[in-house]
Write a protein that holds these residues in place. Structure first.
Motif, PDB file in Angstrom:
ATOM      1  N   VAL A  53       0.268  -1.518   0.141  1.00 30.20           N
ATOM      2  CA  VAL A  53      -0.221   0.235  -0.246  1.00 30.20           C
ATOM      3  C   VAL A  53       1.306   1.303   0.205  1.00 30.20           C
ATOM      4  O   VAL A  53       0.394   2.204  -0.688  1.00 30.20           O
ATOM      5  CB  VAL A  53      -1.197  -0.319   1.350  1.00 30.20           C
ATOM      6  N   ASP A  54       1.665   1.430   1.066  1.00 25.17           N
ATOM      7  CA  ASP A  54       2.748   2.558   0.620  1.00 25.17           C
ATOM      8  C   ASP A  54       3.506   2.040  -0.755  1.00 25.17           C
ATOM      9  O   ASP A  54       3.803   3.727  -0.507  1.00 25.17           O
ATOM     10  CB  ASP A  54       3.963   2.521   2.065  1.00 25.17           C
ATOM     11  N   GLN A  55       3.842   1.538  -1.035  1.00 26.23           N
ATOM     12  CA  GLN A  55       4.423   1.940  -2.195  1.00 26.23           C
ATOM     13  C   GLN A  55       3.411   2.640  -3.301  1.00 26.23           C
ATOM     14  O   GLN A  55       3.828   3.344  -4.081  1.00 26.23           O
ATOM     15  CB  GLN A  55       5.436   0.029  -2.796  1.00 26.23           C
ATOM     16  N   ALA A  56       2.741   2.052  -3.588  1.00 22.44           N
ATOM     17  CA  ALA A  56       1.735   2.446  -4.623  1.00 22.44           C
ATOM     18  C   ALA A  56       1.282   3.706  -3.770  1.00 22.44           C
ATOM     19  O   ALA A  56       0.680   4.235  -5.067  1.00 22.44           O
ATOM     20  CB  ALA A  56       0.032   1.588  -3.881  1.00 22.44           C
ATOM     21  N   ARG A  57       1.424   4.251  -2.750  1.00 22.94           N
ATOM     22  CA  ARG A  57       0.633   5.083  -2.021  1.00 22.94           C
ATOM     23  C   ARG A  57       2.684   6.464  -3.433  1.00 22.94           C
ATOM     24  O   ARG A  57       2.044   7.539  -3.256  1.00 22.94           O
ATOM     25  CB  ARG A  57       0.863   6.189  -1.040  1.00 22.94           C
ATOM     26  N   GLN A  58       3.517   5.695  -3.110  1.00 17.57           N
ATOM     27  CA  GLN A  58       4.577   6.555  -3.046  1.00 17.57           C
ATOM     28  C   GLN A  58       4.476   6.859  -4.683  1.00 17.57           C
ATOM     29  O   GLN A  58       5.224   7.915  -5.233  1.00 17.57           O
ATOM     30  CB  GLN A  58       6.023   5.690  -3.087  1.00 17.57           C
ATOM     31  N   GLU A  59       4.328   6.109  -5.322  1.00 13.95           N
ATOM     32  CA  GLU A  59       3.982   5.788  -7.211  1.00 13.95           C
ATOM     33  C   GLU A  59       2.899   6.800  -6.984  1.00 13.95           C
ATOM     34  O   GLU A  59       3.335   7.541  -8.629  1.00 13.95           O
ATOM     35  CB  GLU A  59       3.973   4.357  -7.782  1.00 13.95           C
ATOM     36  N   LEU A  60       2.025   7.094  -7.128  1.00 11.43           N
ATOM     37  CA  LEU A  60       0.718   8.177  -7.539  1.00 11.43           C
ATOM     38  C   LEU A  60       1.549   9.686  -6.980  1.00 11.43           C
ATOM     39  O   LEU A  60       0.617  10.880  -7.710  1.00 11.43           O
ATOM     40  CB  LEU A  60      -0.298   7.817  -6.342  1.00 11.43           C
ATOM     41  N   GLU A  61       2.799  10.026  -5.968  1.00  6.05           N
ATOM     42  CA  GLU A  61       2.827  10.690  -5.565  1.00  6.05           C
ATOM     43  C   GLU A  61       3.218  11.484  -6.760  1.00  6.05           C
ATOM     44  O   GLU A  61       3.377  13.034  -7.123  1.00  6.05           O
ATOM     45  CB  GLU A  61       3.353  11.015  -4.431  1.00  6.05           C
ATOM     46  N   ALA A  62       4.192  10.708  -7.755  1.00  2.22           N
ATOM     47  CA  ALA A  62       4.388  11.316  -9.016  1.00  2.22           C
ATOM     48  C   ALA A  62       3.493  11.612  -9.788  1.00  2.22           C
ATOM     49  O   ALA A  62       3.859  12.528 -10.816  1.00  2.22           O
ATOM     50  CB  ALA A  62       5.487  10.131 -10.005  1.00  2.22           C
ATOM     51  N   VAL A  63       2.525  10.686  -9.941  1.00  3.90           N
ATOM     52  CA  VAL A  63       0.937  11.231 -10.395  1.00  3.90           C
ATOM     53  C   VAL A  63       0.840  12.575 -10.390  1.00  3.90           C
ATOM     54  O   VAL A  63       0.447  13.375 -10.812  1.00  3.90           O
ATOM     55  CB  VAL A  63       0.199  10.207 -11.019  1.00  3.90           C
ATOM     56  N   LEU A  64      -0.328  12.729  -8.101  1.00  5.75           N
ATOM     57  CA  LEU A  64      -0.605  14.179  -8.679  1.00  5.75           C
ATOM     58  C   LEU A  64       0.608  15.026  -8.664  1.00  5.75           C
ATOM     59  O   LEU A  64      -0.109  16.198  -8.205  1.00  5.75           O
ATOM     60  CB  LEU A  64      -1.018  13.521  -7.079  1.00  5.75           C
ATOM     61  N   ALA A  86       3.852   8.718 -16.184  1.00 10.52           N
ATOM     62  CA  ALA A  86       4.217   8.472 -14.784  1.00 10.52           C
ATOM     63  C   ALA A  86       2.735   7.019 -13.867  1.00 10.52           C
ATOM     64  O   ALA A  86       2.848   6.449 -13.417  1.00 10.52           O
ATOM     65  CB  ALA A  86       3.428  10.264 -13.989  1.00 10.52           C
ATOM     66  N   LEU A  87       1.779   7.621 -14.893  1.00 11.88           N
ATOM     67  CA  LEU A  87       0.659   6.446 -14.399  1.00 11.88           C
ATOM     68  C   LEU A  87       0.793   5.361 -14.900  1.00 11.88           C
ATOM     69  O   LEU A  87       0.286   4.089 -14.721  1.00 11.88           O
ATOM     70  CB  LEU A  87      -0.827   6.468 -15.588  1.00 11.88           C
ATOM     71  N   ASP A  88       1.109   4.792 -15.963  1.00 11.06           N
ATOM     72  CA  ASP A  88       1.845   4.335 -16.554  1.00 11.06           C
ATOM     73  C   ASP A  88       2.759   3.380 -15.971  1.00 11.06           C
ATOM     74  O   ASP A  88       2.628   1.677 -15.005  1.00 11.06           O
ATOM     75  CB  ASP A  88       2.763   3.657 -18.187  1.00 11.06           C
TER      76      ASP A  88
END
Length: 293
Positions: free
Chosen positions: A38-49, A83-85
């Motif tokens: 879960v933490d890794q997914a949120r970190q990846e989303l930071e680059a999107v957001l 970033a999404l990919d």
């Protein structure tokens, strides 16, 4: 991301919704591997957001021209898509990990079976790779799974014009007390295809070439411990070639036996190598039919 996420605005909105949902999951009580996913997914989303503010600024500067389909004219749109990919694998892993944990909590088996959280190479040799994966088991519990990766292999059921089957007898390091009788075959090397590998191994070990080769089956010889596949091929229309055995095959010998004898050896324990057994027994009806007067 939703199917409708074909504009920057919608993609960012979806990313924000997913991030909020992940943030709302209490970490207390989550297995460490699930929490890490879960933490890794949120970190990846930071680059999107991180693209939200630049996008809103561009849209405010361009007015109605940046509404709806016009959003696609945003210059960094391709970077947002990248970033999404990049975030997608981490999001899918978090989803699978959470689903497995939830099913376990409810007493259900996970429909996804095993979930891989991460994978580590423990040993890399010239022929074998040993890996240890952190996993979520089908019961929802975390664990570690060790296994080996080896190249795919081939076993070749070669039949000559007399209806005889080519068998080779060789000494294997792990079976030092007896020679092993089996079909010709070996590893698929590099990027070569299965048929090419079969043709090469057949000629190298027996000195015969096959004008016709076709796959008759595949087996997973040790699915609990080894990630590999053995391809089974039928070889016919044989012509003389040249033996070019490896140094470890110095004592290898070739035996041509009638098809019925090959079947008998497979059924009586004279042949015990998995790929050879599978190929002979798969082809048994045809082998015995060809021997009928």
């Amino acid at each position: 991301m939703t199917e409708a996420a074909d504009t920057p605005g919608q993609a960012l909105l979806d990313a924000e919704s997913i991030d909020k949902a992940l943030a709302a999951i209490p970490s207390t009580g989550l297995p460490a591997g699930v929490a890490a996913a879960v933490d890794q997914a949120r970190q990846e989303l930071e680059a999107v957001l991180g693209w939200r503010a630049p996008f809103e600024q561009w849209r405010s500067e361009n007015g109605t021209a940046a509404v709806g389909a016009g959003e696609r004219q945003w210059p960094p749109y391709a970077e947002l898509v990248t970033a999404l990919d990049n975030a997608r694998p981490a999001l899918e892993l978090a989803s699978m990990a959470l689903e497995a944990f939830l099913n376990s909590s409810l007493g259900n088996h996970s429909p996804r079976g095993w979930v891989t959280l991460n994978s580590q190479v423990i040993h890399q040799g010239p022929h074998v790779t040993l890996r240890r994966d952190d996993v979520i088991q089908p019961d929802g519990q975390e664990g570690a799974y060790e296994y080996i990766e080896v190249p795919a292999t081939v076993r070749v059921l070669a039949i000559n014009a007399a209806g005889e089957v080519a068998l080779v007898e060789d000494h294997f390091y792990l079976l030092p007390r007896r020679p092993v009788l089996h079909l010709p075959g070996g590893a698929v090397e590099g990027s070569e295809g299965v048929e090419l590998a079969a043709a090469r191994e057949l000629e190298q070990e027996t000195g015969w070439r096959a004008e016709k080769l076709r796959v008759i089956g595949r087996i997973d010889p040790l699915p609990g411990a080894a990630h590999t596949t053995t391809h089974l091929l039928l070889a016919t229309d044989l012509t003389p070639g040249q033996i070019q055995r490896d140094a470890t095959e110095e004592w290898m010998t070739v035996r041509w036996v009638p098809a019925a004898e090959a079947v008998r050896l497979a059924r009586s324990g004279g042949i015990r190598e998995a790929g050879s057994l599978a190929a002979i027994l798969l082809a048994e009806p045809q082998l015995l039919l060809d021997e009928m007067p």
